[in-house]
Design a protein around this motif. Structure first.
Motif, PDB file in Angstrom:
ATOM      1  N   GLU A 124     -39.350  45.132 -59.902  1.00 45.00           N
ATOM      2  CA  GLU A 124     -38.387  43.964 -60.623  1.00 45.00           C
ATOM      3  C   GLU A 124     -36.748  44.401 -60.868  1.00 45.00           C
ATOM      4  N   GLY A 125     -36.180  43.404 -60.072  1.00 40.07           N
ATOM      5  CA  GLY A 125     -34.364  43.901 -60.454  1.00 40.07           C
ATOM      6  C   GLY A 125     -34.265  44.387 -59.235  1.00 40.07           C
ATOM      7  N   SER A 126     -34.910  44.928 -57.978  1.00 38.64           N
ATOM      8  CA  SER A 126     -34.389  44.902 -56.699  1.00 38.64           C
ATOM      9  C   SER A 126     -33.709  44.436 -56.244  1.00 38.64           C
ATOM     10  N   PHE A 127     -33.054  44.918 -55.068  1.00 38.42           N
ATOM     11  CA  PHE A 127     -32.167  43.832 -54.081  1.00 38.42           C
ATOM     12  C   PHE A 127     -33.836  42.842 -53.856  1.00 38.42           C
ATOM     13  N   LYS A 128     -34.315  43.769 -53.137  1.00 38.00           N
ATOM     14  CA  LYS A 128     -35.534  42.878 -51.857  1.00 38.00           C
ATOM     15  C   LYS A 128     -36.110  42.355 -52.761  1.00 38.00           C
ATOM     16  N   ASN A 129     -36.744  42.210 -54.373  1.00 39.01           N
ATOM     17  CA  ASN A 129     -37.639  41.684 -54.605  1.00 39.01           C
ATOM     18  C   ASN A 129     -36.502  40.028 -55.797  1.00 39.01           C
ATOM     19  N   ILE A 130     -34.988  40.266 -56.149  1.00 38.16           N
ATOM     20  CA  ILE A 130     -34.079  38.791 -56.249  1.00 38.16           C
ATOM     21  C   ILE A 130     -34.744  38.457 -55.076  1.00 38.16           C
ATOM     22  N   LEU A 131     -33.987  38.848 -53.703  1.00 38.70           N
ATOM     23  CA  LEU A 131     -33.795  37.908 -52.818  1.00 38.70           C
ATOM     24  C   LEU A 131     -35.159  37.363 -52.770  1.00 38.70           C
ATOM     25  N   ASN A 132     -36.299  38.190 -52.452  1.00 34.54           N
ATOM     26  CA  ASN A 132     -37.950  37.299 -52.821  1.00 34.54           C
ATOM     27  C   ASN A 132     -38.216  36.312 -54.004  1.00 34.54           C
ATOM     28  N   GLU A 133     -38.202  36.993 -55.190  1.00 35.52           N
ATOM     29  CA  GLU A 133     -38.427  36.216 -56.196  1.00 35.52           C
ATOM     30  C   GLU A 133     -36.900  35.164 -56.782  1.00 35.52           C
ATOM     31  N   LYS A 134     -36.201  34.828 -56.247  1.00 38.90           N
ATOM     32  CA  LYS A 134     -35.257  33.736 -56.809  1.00 38.90           C
ATOM     33  C   LYS A 134     -34.375  33.286 -55.696  1.00 38.90           C
ATOM     34  N   TYR A 135     -35.181  33.021 -54.633  1.00 39.17           N
ATOM     35  CA  TYR A 135     -34.145  32.930 -53.338  1.00 39.17           C
ATOM     36  C   TYR A 135     -34.897  32.051 -52.454  1.00 39.17           C
ATOM     37  N   ILE A 136     -35.749  33.424 -51.498  1.00 38.61           N
ATOM     38  CA  ILE A 136     -37.431  32.781 -51.221  1.00 38.61           C
ATOM     39  C   ILE A 136     -38.234  32.016 -51.829  1.00 38.61           C
ATOM     40  N   VAL A 170     -31.858  46.337 -45.788  1.00 40.36           N
ATOM     41  CA  VAL A 170     -32.672  46.274 -46.243  1.00 40.36           C
ATOM     42  C   VAL A 170     -33.387  44.611 -45.721  1.00 40.36           C
ATOM     43  N   THR A 171     -33.106  43.581 -45.029  1.00 40.13           N
ATOM     44  CA  THR A 171     -33.852  42.539 -44.548  1.00 40.13           C
ATOM     45  C   THR A 171     -34.576  42.854 -43.919  1.00 40.13           C
ATOM     46  N   LYS A 172     -34.624  42.966 -42.901  1.00 42.97           N
ATOM     47  CA  LYS A 172     -35.055  44.091 -41.964  1.00 42.97           C
ATOM     48  C   LYS A 172     -36.634  43.617 -41.574  1.00 42.97           C
ATOM     49  N   ASP A 173     -37.157  43.970 -43.124  1.00 42.24           N
ATOM     50  CA  ASP A 173     -38.616  44.146 -43.732  1.00 42.24           C
ATOM     51  C   ASP A 173     -39.034  42.462 -44.052  1.00 42.24           C
ATOM     52  N   VAL A 174     -38.491  40.891 -43.228  1.00 42.67           N
ATOM     53  CA  VAL A 174     -38.969  40.649 -42.974  1.00 42.67           C
ATOM     54  C   VAL A 174     -40.311  39.998 -43.381  1.00 42.67           C
ATOM     55  N   ASP A 175     -41.170  40.819 -42.620  1.00 39.81           N
ATOM     56  CA  ASP A 175     -42.261  40.396 -42.624  1.00 39.81           C
ATOM     57  C   ASP A 175     -42.734  40.970 -44.442  1.00 39.81           C
ATOM     58  N   ASN A 176     -42.289  41.327 -44.997  1.00 40.41           N
ATOM     59  CA  ASN A 176     -42.761  41.557 -46.464  1.00 40.41           C
ATOM     60  C   ASN A 176     -42.248  39.980 -47.554  1.00 40.41           C
ATOM     61  N   PHE A 177     -40.981  39.066 -47.381  1.00 41.59           N
ATOM     62  CA  PHE A 177     -40.382  38.529 -47.432  1.00 41.59           C
ATOM     63  C   PHE A 177     -41.785  37.003 -47.752  1.00 41.59           C
ATOM     64  N   LYS A 178     -42.866  36.831 -46.649  1.00 38.51           N
ATOM     65  CA  LYS A 178     -43.503  35.859 -46.580  1.00 38.51           C
ATOM     66  C   LYS A 178     -42.792  34.971 -45.850  1.00 38.51           C
ATOM     67  N   GLY A 179     -42.086  34.161 -45.147  1.00 38.00           N
ATOM     68  CA  GLY A 179     -42.236  33.592 -44.601  1.00 38.00           C
ATOM     69  C   GLY A 179     -40.799  33.202 -44.053  1.00 38.00           C
ATOM     70  N   GLY A 180     -39.887  34.191 -44.539  1.00 36.06           N
ATOM     71  CA  GLY A 180     -38.522  33.964 -44.916  1.00 36.06           C
ATOM     72  C   GLY A 180     -37.770  34.554 -43.344  1.00 36.06           C
ATOM     73  N   ASP A 181     -36.965  33.555 -43.008  1.00 34.89           N
ATOM     74  CA  ASP A 181     -36.568  34.208 -41.616  1.00 34.89           C
ATOM     75  C   ASP A 181     -34.960  34.744 -41.354  1.00 34.89           C
ATOM     76  N   TYR A 182     -35.169  35.560 -40.373  1.00 30.47           N
ATOM     77  CA  TYR A 182     -34.488  36.545 -40.172  1.00 30.47           C
ATOM     78  C   TYR A 182     -33.668  36.009 -38.986  1.00 30.47           C
TER      79      TYR A 182
END
Length: 182
Positions: A124-136, A170-182
Protein backbone atom coordinates in the motif's frame (compact mmCIF):
# COMPACT_ATOMS: atom_id res chain seq x y z
CA UNK A 1 15.57 9.94 -25.58
CA UNK A 2 15.58 7.98 -28.83
CA UNK A 3 13.66 5.13 -27.16
CA UNK A 4 11.08 7.57 -25.79
CA UNK A 5 10.50 9.04 -29.25
CA UNK A 6 10.19 5.57 -30.78
CA UNK A 7 7.71 4.53 -28.07
CA UNK A 8 5.61 7.68 -28.56
CA UNK A 9 5.62 7.12 -32.34
CA UNK A 10 4.37 3.57 -31.81
CA UNK A 11 1.66 4.89 -29.52
CA UNK A 12 0.67 7.53 -32.07
CA UNK A 13 0.50 4.92 -34.84
CA UNK A 14 -1.71 2.75 -32.64
CA UNK A 15 -4.08 5.62 -32.02
CA UNK A 16 -3.97 6.49 -35.71
CA UNK A 17 -5.48 3.08 -36.40
CA UNK A 18 -8.09 3.69 -33.72
CA UNK A 19 -8.85 7.15 -35.08
CA UNK A 20 -10.03 5.68 -38.37
CA UNK A 21 -13.11 4.52 -36.50
CA UNK A 22 -15.32 5.76 -33.77
CA UNK A 23 -15.83 4.94 -30.14
CA UNK A 24 -18.83 3.52 -28.35
CA UNK A 25 -22.12 4.54 -29.95
CA UNK A 26 -20.39 6.30 -32.85
CA UNK A 27 -18.85 8.97 -30.61
CA UNK A 28 -15.24 9.97 -31.21
CA UNK A 29 -12.64 7.95 -29.36
CA UNK A 30 -11.49 9.73 -26.17
CA UNK A 31 -7.94 9.62 -24.88
CA UNK A 32 -7.52 10.87 -21.33
CA UNK A 33 -4.05 11.78 -20.12
CA UNK A 34 -2.88 12.09 -16.51
CA UNK A 35 0.62 12.73 -15.27
CA UNK A 36 3.13 15.36 -14.29
CA UNK A 37 4.83 18.22 -16.19
CA UNK A 38 6.21 15.80 -18.76
CA UNK A 39 2.63 15.22 -19.94
CA UNK A 40 0.82 18.46 -19.03
CA UNK A 41 -0.13 21.49 -21.06
CA UNK A 42 1.09 24.89 -19.96
CA UNK A 43 -0.09 28.46 -20.30
CA UNK A 44 3.14 29.89 -18.99
CA UNK A 45 4.67 32.84 -20.87
CA UNK A 46 7.70 32.90 -18.56
CA UNK A 47 9.06 29.62 -19.94
CA UNK A 48 7.26 29.79 -23.28
CA UNK A 49 7.20 27.62 -25.23
CA UNK A 50 6.99 24.92 -22.58
CA UNK A 51 4.81 21.88 -22.77
CA UNK A 52 4.67 18.18 -21.99
CA UNK A 53 4.09 15.61 -24.69
CA UNK A 54 0.35 15.65 -24.00
CA UNK A 55 0.10 19.23 -25.28
CA UNK A 56 0.48 18.27 -28.93
CA UNK A 57 -1.15 14.84 -28.77
CA UNK A 58 -4.45 16.00 -30.33
CA UNK A 59 -2.66 17.19 -33.47
CA UNK A 60 -1.88 13.62 -34.52
CA UNK A 61 -5.46 12.37 -34.73
CA UNK A 62 -8.76 12.74 -36.51
CA UNK A 63 -11.93 11.55 -34.79
CA UNK A 64 -10.13 11.41 -31.43
CA UNK A 65 -10.75 13.73 -28.51
CA UNK A 66 -7.77 14.18 -26.20
CA UNK A 67 -8.51 15.28 -22.64
CA UNK A 68 -5.26 16.22 -20.91
CA UNK A 69 -5.72 16.37 -17.14
CA UNK A 70 -1.99 16.17 -16.32
CA UNK A 71 -0.68 18.76 -13.87
CA UNK A 72 2.85 19.98 -13.36
CA UNK A 73 4.45 19.04 -10.05
CA UNK A 74 2.07 16.20 -9.25
CA UNK A 75 2.89 12.61 -8.41
CA UNK A 76 0.61 9.61 -8.82
CA UNK A 77 -0.23 10.11 -5.14
CA UNK A 78 -0.75 13.89 -4.97
CA UNK A 79 -2.82 13.90 -8.18
CA UNK A 80 -5.50 11.94 -6.30
CA UNK A 81 -6.32 15.12 -4.32
CA UNK A 82 -6.88 17.24 -7.43
CA UNK A 83 -10.11 18.28 -9.12
CA UNK A 84 -8.69 16.80 -12.33
CA UNK A 85 -8.71 13.32 -10.74
CA UNK A 86 -12.34 13.78 -9.73
CA UNK A 87 -13.14 14.87 -13.30
CA UNK A 88 -11.33 11.83 -14.67
CA UNK A 89 -13.37 9.52 -12.44
CA UNK A 90 -16.57 11.18 -13.61
CA UNK A 91 -15.79 11.40 -17.35
CA UNK A 92 -13.78 8.26 -18.20
CA UNK A 93 -16.04 5.65 -19.76
CA UNK A 94 -16.33 2.51 -21.85
CA UNK A 95 -14.12 2.53 -24.94
CA UNK A 96 -11.89 5.38 -23.75
CA UNK A 97 -8.13 5.22 -23.29
CA UNK A 98 -6.20 6.44 -20.25
CA UNK A 99 -2.51 7.30 -20.66
CA UNK A 100 -0.81 7.36 -17.25
CA UNK A 101 2.49 9.27 -17.14
CA UNK A 102 3.69 9.68 -13.57
CA UNK A 103 7.06 9.02 -11.94
CA UNK A 104 9.14 12.19 -12.04
CA UNK A 105 7.65 13.66 -8.86
CA UNK A 106 7.07 10.39 -7.03
CA UNK A 107 10.71 10.53 -5.93
CA UNK A 108 10.16 13.79 -4.02
CA UNK A 109 10.53 13.32 -0.27
CA UNK A 110 7.48 15.27 0.93
CA UNK A 111 4.59 13.14 2.19
CA UNK A 112 2.12 14.55 -0.33
CA UNK A 113 4.07 13.20 -3.32
CA UNK A 114 6.47 10.45 -2.29
CA UNK A 115 5.81 6.83 -3.20
CA UNK A 116 8.26 3.94 -2.89
CA UNK A 117 9.69 2.80 -6.21
CA UNK A 118 10.72 -0.55 -4.80
CA UNK A 119 7.40 -1.56 -3.25
CA UNK A 120 5.32 -4.23 -4.93
CA UNK A 121 1.89 -3.91 -6.41
CA UNK A 122 0.55 -5.17 -3.07
CA UNK A 123 2.50 -2.71 -0.87
CA UNK A 124 0.00 0.00 0.00
CA UNK A 125 1.26 3.43 -1.01
CA UNK A 126 4.02 2.20 -3.34
CA UNK A 127 4.25 3.59 -6.87
CA UNK A 128 3.08 0.29 -8.39
CA UNK A 129 0.24 -0.03 -5.90
CA UNK A 130 -1.09 3.46 -6.56
CA UNK A 131 -0.85 3.02 -10.33
CA UNK A 132 -2.79 -0.21 -10.06
CA UNK A 133 -5.35 0.70 -7.40
CA UNK A 134 -6.16 4.27 -8.43
CA UNK A 135 -5.63 4.37 -12.20
CA UNK A 136 -5.53 0.94 -13.84
CA UNK A 137 -8.39 -0.54 -11.81
CA UNK A 138 -10.43 2.63 -12.33
CA UNK A 139 -10.02 2.35 -16.10
CA UNK A 140 -10.75 -1.38 -16.17
CA UNK A 141 -13.87 -1.00 -14.01
CA UNK A 142 -15.17 1.61 -16.43
CA UNK A 143 -14.20 -0.60 -19.43
CA UNK A 144 -11.56 1.88 -20.62
CA UNK A 145 -8.04 0.87 -21.67
CA UNK A 146 -5.22 1.95 -19.33
CA UNK A 147 -1.80 2.63 -20.91
CA UNK A 148 1.29 3.02 -18.72
CA UNK A 149 3.79 5.50 -20.12
CA UNK A 150 7.40 4.97 -19.08
CA UNK A 151 8.24 7.66 -16.53
CA UNK A 152 10.63 10.40 -17.54
CA UNK A 153 12.83 10.70 -14.47
CA UNK A 154 15.47 13.16 -13.39
CA UNK A 155 18.38 10.78 -13.26
CA UNK A 156 21.84 10.95 -14.72
CA UNK A 157 23.48 7.93 -16.29
CA UNK A 158 25.97 5.82 -14.34
CA UNK A 159 29.56 5.30 -15.51
CA UNK A 160 28.40 2.88 -18.22
CA UNK A 161 25.93 5.50 -19.56
CA UNK A 162 22.89 3.49 -18.41
CA UNK A 163 19.85 4.87 -16.65
CA UNK A 164 19.09 2.37 -13.92
CA UNK A 165 17.03 4.35 -11.41
CA UNK A 166 14.17 2.63 -9.63
CA UNK A 167 11.44 4.68 -11.30
CA UNK A 168 12.82 4.10 -14.81
CA UNK A 169 11.77 0.48 -15.03
CA UNK A 170 8.83 0.28 -12.64
CA UNK A 171 6.20 0.13 -15.39
CA UNK A 172 7.95 -2.64 -17.34
CA UNK A 173 6.35 -5.20 -15.02
CA UNK A 174 3.06 -4.66 -16.81
CA UNK A 175 2.11 -8.33 -16.42
CA UNK A 176 1.61 -7.61 -12.73
CA UNK A 177 -0.99 -4.98 -13.56
CA UNK A 178 -3.49 -7.44 -15.07
CA UNK A 179 -4.59 -5.64 -18.20
CA UNK A 180 -2.55 -2.46 -18.32
CA UNK A 181 -0.87 -1.91 -21.66
CA UNK A 182 2.72 -0.69 -21.84
Amino acid sequence: MKKIIIALCALVMGFALVSCGTGVGGAPVKVFMVGDSTVSSFNDPYYYPRFGYGTKFQEYFDNVTVVNYALSGRSSKSFLQEMNYRKLKKELSKGDYLIIGFGKNNEKTDNERYTSAVGSINDEGSFKNILNEKYIKLAKELKATPILATPIVRRIPDESKKYEGSYVHVTKDVDNFKGGDY
